[in-house]
Every structure is written in C-alpha cells, then in structure tokens.
Scaffold this motif. Structure first.
Motif, PDB file in Angstrom:
ATOM      1  N   ASP A 186      66.565 -34.689 -16.399  1.00 34.30           N
ATOM      2  CA  ASP A 186      66.172 -33.988 -17.625  1.00 34.30           C
ATOM      3  C   ASP A 186      64.758 -33.436 -17.522  1.00 34.30           C
ATOM      4  N   ARG A 187      63.861 -34.168 -16.879  1.00 38.99           N
ATOM      5  CA  ARG A 187      62.493 -33.691 -16.758  1.00 38.99           C
ATOM      6  C   ARG A 187      62.416 -32.479 -15.822  1.00 38.99           C
ATOM      7  N   ILE A 188      63.195 -32.515 -14.740  1.00 40.63           N
ATOM      8  CA  ILE A 188      63.227 -31.372 -13.824  1.00 40.63           C
ATOM      9  C   ILE A 188      63.733 -30.133 -14.551  1.00 40.63           C
ATOM     10  N   ARG A 189      64.771 -30.288 -15.354  1.00 38.17           N
ATOM     11  CA  ARG A 189      65.318 -29.143 -16.079  1.00 38.17           C
ATOM     12  C   ARG A 189      64.333 -28.618 -17.123  1.00 38.17           C
ATOM     13  N   ASP A 190      63.598 -29.511 -17.756  1.00 35.69           N
ATOM     14  CA  ASP A 190      62.571 -29.076 -18.710  1.00 35.69           C
ATOM     15  C   ASP A 190      61.469 -28.296 -17.997  1.00 35.69           C
ATOM     16  N   ARG A 191      61.067 -28.761 -16.832  1.00 31.65           N
ATOM     17  CA  ARG A 191      60.030 -28.084 -16.068  1.00 31.65           C
ATOM     18  C   ARG A 191      60.524 -26.730 -15.551  1.00 31.65           C
ATOM     19  N   ASP A 192      61.797 -26.667 -15.183  1.00 28.30           N
ATOM     20  CA  ASP A 192      62.388 -25.412 -14.724  1.00 28.30           C
ATOM     21  C   ASP A 192      62.415 -24.392 -15.866  1.00 28.30           C
ATOM     22  N   ARG A 193      62.743 -24.862 -17.054  1.00 30.60           N
ATOM     23  CA  ARG A 193      62.758 -23.988 -18.229  1.00 30.60           C
ATOM     24  C   ARG A 193      61.346 -23.489 -18.544  1.00 30.60           C
TER      25      ARG A 193
END
Length: 230
Positions: A186-193
């Motif tokens: 979830d943190r990786i996806r937030d950072r990608d966004r």
C-alpha cells in the motif's frame, strides 16, 4: 558478461571505471529520485543488488550467459535470511526502445532463457501465463520480473538503461509470512500515485490476475495475450 563490483561508491573510481559508473547510474535512479518502490531502495541502500552487464538484449547468446549467472545467484542465495536481494541484468548498449519494442524483446529474452534452462518449473507457481498464479520460473525458482527502460511510460520504470530485474517470488511470500506485505504494498502504491498522479494500472496482487501483464511495464490491453508459452 561483466560482474559489477559492489564496493562503496567513490566519485573518482566511478569516473575511471565504466562498470562502477553503470552501477552508480542505477543507484541514482533508485535512491536519488524518490523512487516509489521501497524494496528497491532498500536493496540498493544495503548493497544487496547483484548487477550484471550484457552486450545484447533479446538474444539466445545472452540467454546462455544469463542463465549461468542466475544459476549461481540461486545456488548462493541465503534463504534463511530476512535480507532480500535483487538480480539486475543491464543492457547498456541498447537503443531507446518504444514500449512495444521493449515488450517484444523482453518476452523474446525470456523465451530464450526458458530454452536454456534445464530445471523443472517451480511447483509453487503456474507455468501458464494466462493463469492467475503464473510466475516465471528459472533455475527451479519462481521470479517476479520487472522490465525497465528509458522510454517507459511509468516514471518508476524509466531506468537509465534497458534492464530486467529478477526478484525471487519467495521474497514476497516471506513478506506475507512476516505480516508486512500489505503495508509495504500500500505504501509503494501511495508513493507511485504521488510520483505520477496514478498508480500503475497493471499492478495486482499475486493470485488476482497473471503477473505476466506486469513484466514489461506497459499498460497492456484488456485482451492482451502473453507471447510466452511453457
């Protein structure tokens, strides 16, 4: 094949040694540009990346060299440790491919690797690229493969040179065992966004859809068919 020395970075040595310069290019890409993948940042910051250089991308000749290096990597991997490592194959002589060109060569290279590999497919995953439990197997171990190249549409894939990152599927299962997989995901996806405005539309959890759709980094069409068949 050239093995990249994983010594501490030194600006003078990097200037003089093209091998160290290549490693430095990828360290800058991952560590200096707010790359969203924390796992990639971790393995680079801890010097846990085995980086190899190959002269050509998408060839049978490269496959023979690559499979020998991967075999040695798997044989020497410490599966008892909680420290993760990444095998990074870099093709610095490659031109700037379009996403379609890169995708075709990625699967061509994987096809040649499969032909050069004499081990059975990892029984923990499916060999059918249409199956939701598919993962690419080499040297008897499943790998999640990340294609990287300068012309990628996703900023997180815009590496300084064409490359393939081989991450053992075991690492993701280890994260689940440790109870940290979902939080990291979830943190990786937030950072990608935050980096690009959207998360990668191809990203899905293992078991939801075939991960083959994620390898090249291109947003493949709904009816896309993987060119590889076991």
């Amino acid at each position: 094949m050239k093995t990249i020395d994983t010594t501490t970075r030194n600006s003078k040595n990097i200037t003089q040694d093209p091998k160290l310069k290549l490693k430095s290019d990828f360290e800058d890409f991952i560590l200096e540009n707010e790359h969203p993948c924390m796992m990639a940042q971790t393995v680079f910051s801890m010097d846990k990346v085995q980086l190899f250089e190959y002269p050509s991308f998408g060839t049978a000749e490269t496959a023979q060299k690559l499979i020998r290096d991967l075999k040695s990597y798997v044989e020497n991997y410490d599966f008892e440790s909680n420290d993760f490592e990444t095998f990074l194959a870099v093709f610095p002589n490659s031109p700037k491919y379009s996403e379609i060109e890169f995708e075709k060569l990625l699967w061509k290279q994987l096809h040649f690797l499969h032909q050069a590999d004499h081990c059975d497919w990892d029984q923990e995953v499916s060999a059918d690229p249409e199956n939701e439990h598919f993962s690419f197997s080499l040297c008897g171990k499943a790998f999640y493969i990340v294609g990287l190249h300068p012309q990628a549409s996703r900023k997180a894939r815009q590496s300084p040179h064409a490359a393939l990152a081989f991450n053992l599927h075991w690492q993701f299962e280890k994260l689940r065992e440790m109870g940290t997989y979902e939080a990291i995901r979830d943190r990786i996806r937030d950072r990608d966004r935050a980096l690009q405005g959207t998360i990668n539309p191809m990203l899905e959890d293992f078991g939801s859809n075939s991960e083959a759709r994620q390898y090249s980094g291109r947003a493949v069409e709904k009816g896309w068919k993987c060119p590889f068949h076991h």
